[in-house]
Scaffold this active site. Structure first.
Site, PDB file in Angstrom:
ATOM      1  N   GLU A  94       6.855   7.165  -6.572  1.00 25.77           N
ATOM      2  CA  GLU A  94       6.765   7.199  -5.112  1.00 25.77           C
ATOM      3  C   GLU A  94       7.533   6.043  -4.492  1.00 25.77           C
ATOM      4  O   GLU A  94       8.210   6.199  -3.469  1.00 25.77           O
ATOM      5  CB  GLU A  94       5.292   7.156  -4.682  1.00 25.77           C
ATOM      6  CG  GLU A  94       5.070   7.340  -3.178  1.00 25.77           C
ATOM      7  CD  GLU A  94       5.052   6.036  -2.385  1.00 25.77           C
ATOM      8  OE1 GLU A  94       5.050   6.091  -1.143  1.00 25.77           O
ATOM      9  OE2 GLU A  94       5.071   4.948  -3.011  1.00 25.77           O
ATOM     10  N   ASP A 128       2.820   4.579  -9.510  1.00 22.79           N
ATOM     11  CA  ASP A 128       3.724   3.439  -9.702  1.00 22.79           C
ATOM     12  C   ASP A 128       3.474   2.357  -8.664  1.00 22.79           C
ATOM     13  O   ASP A 128       2.843   2.596  -7.625  1.00 22.79           O
ATOM     14  CB  ASP A 128       5.181   3.892  -9.658  1.00 22.79           C
ATOM     15  CG  ASP A 128       5.561   4.539  -8.326  1.00 22.79           C
ATOM     16  OD1 ASP A 128       4.732   5.283  -7.763  1.00 22.79           O
ATOM     17  OD2 ASP A 128       6.681   4.306  -7.838  1.00 22.79           O
TER      18      ASP A 128
END
Length: 381
Positions: free
Chosen positions: A138, A78
């Site tokens: 994350e 991400d």
């Protein structure tokens, strides 16, 4: 090799993968590049609080079934959001030897180098298993890493976690804590303030207390870091409902980044002690701390074998970083974790994010050498 990493990175940047979105398109891109005859692939899906589908990938080479991987390469999929006006965010461009786009530095550059390294290696001939681990979310709390850690989804002797470190191996990192202080007062007409109690006035007392606590935290040092202590930040304050109403509630969002060797809850204990002291000194004062996230620091491994190998390959000394990573969450699943990657964190999380193409080339070569050293027959580490 340089062109291949740049080309792969361009493909990855062109796939929007902000944390609010599903990361499945990135996972699908990687799956197309993994030969299922060579890799045993496991997917670990979940849905985030908004109901968005997320996926984590654990792939291990099949050369030695049942044997624990010698090396795991970990990368989150991400990115942080971007300004819609930044046209290069998902339309990557290469200019002056730099690849521009959201995630180019943090951390799709690392993933591009991993895929470029795997493309040039004969993975079938590795005598010790290699693992590739891709995580979700994350940027919003290492959610995917924590998910995999709870499931004990992968164990490896050595682990490299991708982050932009300027090609320097990182052996230690600060933790991360997020909390909110809710200060409650009593609403009243502003013409009659004695009928109420201003939560904002009381919040000002809290802020002054937080400044005192920050000085206490700064007194305990770890010279491996810059700054060399646990930092405390009051990043947001929100209170009141109108200019002519005595505010009944005020919220303060704070974070602290604990250094290794220090109790991550120490700051919270100091804050609660300060709030209790303010309550004794000011009758009617009401403020409470709610800890929302408490990620431990990333402690250095006792042996440092992987760090020494990377130091010898890169000719750069290992270091410590003040930003958070997934390393602490994989600590129980490996004997040594190192954070390592191309790019500099100071260029990430902003418009104009980039990674130097030269670093992609150098990092790809380092990864290939590490895989060969650790997973080949000649490995003696």
């Amino acid at each position: 090799m340089k062109r291949e990493a740049v080309e792969i990175l361009s493909h990855l940047v062109a796939i929007p993968s902000v944390s609010s979105m599903s990361n499945q398109p990135v996972i699908d891109y990687v799956l197309k590049r993994l030969d299922r005859d060579v890799w045993k692939i496991e997917l670990h899906p979940y849905r985030d609080p908004a109901g968005t589908a997320k996926n984590n990938l654990v792939a291990v080479t099949k050369s030695r079934p049942g044997l624990m991987p010698e090396l795991a390469l970990v990368c989150h999929t991400d990115t942080v959001p971007f300004d819609p006006a930044w046209k290069e965010a998902v339309n990557p461009r290469v200019r002056n030897g730099k690849v521009y786009g959201r995630g180019s530095c943090d951390v799709k550059g690392f993933l591009a180098c991993v895929l470029a390294s795997l493309a040039r290696l004969d993975v079938r001939r590795l005598s010790k298993p290699l693992a590739l681990v891709l995580t979700a979310d994350e940027e919003v709390g290492c959610v995917g890493a924590k998910y995999l850690a709870r499931k004990k989804a992968v164990h490896a002797r050595y682990t490299i976690i991708g982050e932009p470190t300027g090609l320097r191996p990182v052996r230690a990192g600060k933790g991360y804590a997020l909390a909110e202080i809710v200060v409650r007062g009593k609403e009243a007409h502003s013409a009659f303030p004695s009928e109420g109690r201003s939560s904002i006035y009381d919040a000002a007392r809290v802020i002054a207390g937080l400044e005192r606590i920050a000085k206490k935290l700064a007194a305990r040092k770890n010279r491996s870091f810059d700054p060399p202590f646990t930092t405390l930040n009051a990043g947001l304050i929100q209170g009141g409902s109108a200019k002519n109403i005595v505010p009944g509630e005020c919220r303060i969002t704070i974070e602290w980044r604990p250094i290794p060797g220090q109790d991550p809850t120490w700051a919270a204990k100091l804050i609660r002690k300060e709030l209790a002291s303010l309550a004794r000194a000011h009758p009617g004062f009401d403020a409470r701390l709610y800890v929302q996230r408490l990620d431990p620091p990333f402690d250095p491994a006792a042996t440092g074998h992987l760090a020494k190998l990377l130091e010898s390959l890169t000719h750069r000394r290992s270091t410590a970083v003040s930003f958070g990573t997934e390393a602490a969450h994989f600590g129980a699943l490996t004997s040594e974790a190192i954070v390592f990657g191309p790019g500099n964190m100071t260029t990430a999380h902003k418009t104009g994010e980039f990674v130097p193409a030269s670093e992609l080339s150098e990092f790809t070569a380092h990864l290939s050498a590490v895989i060969d050293k650790l997973c080949s027959n000649e490995s003696k580490l």
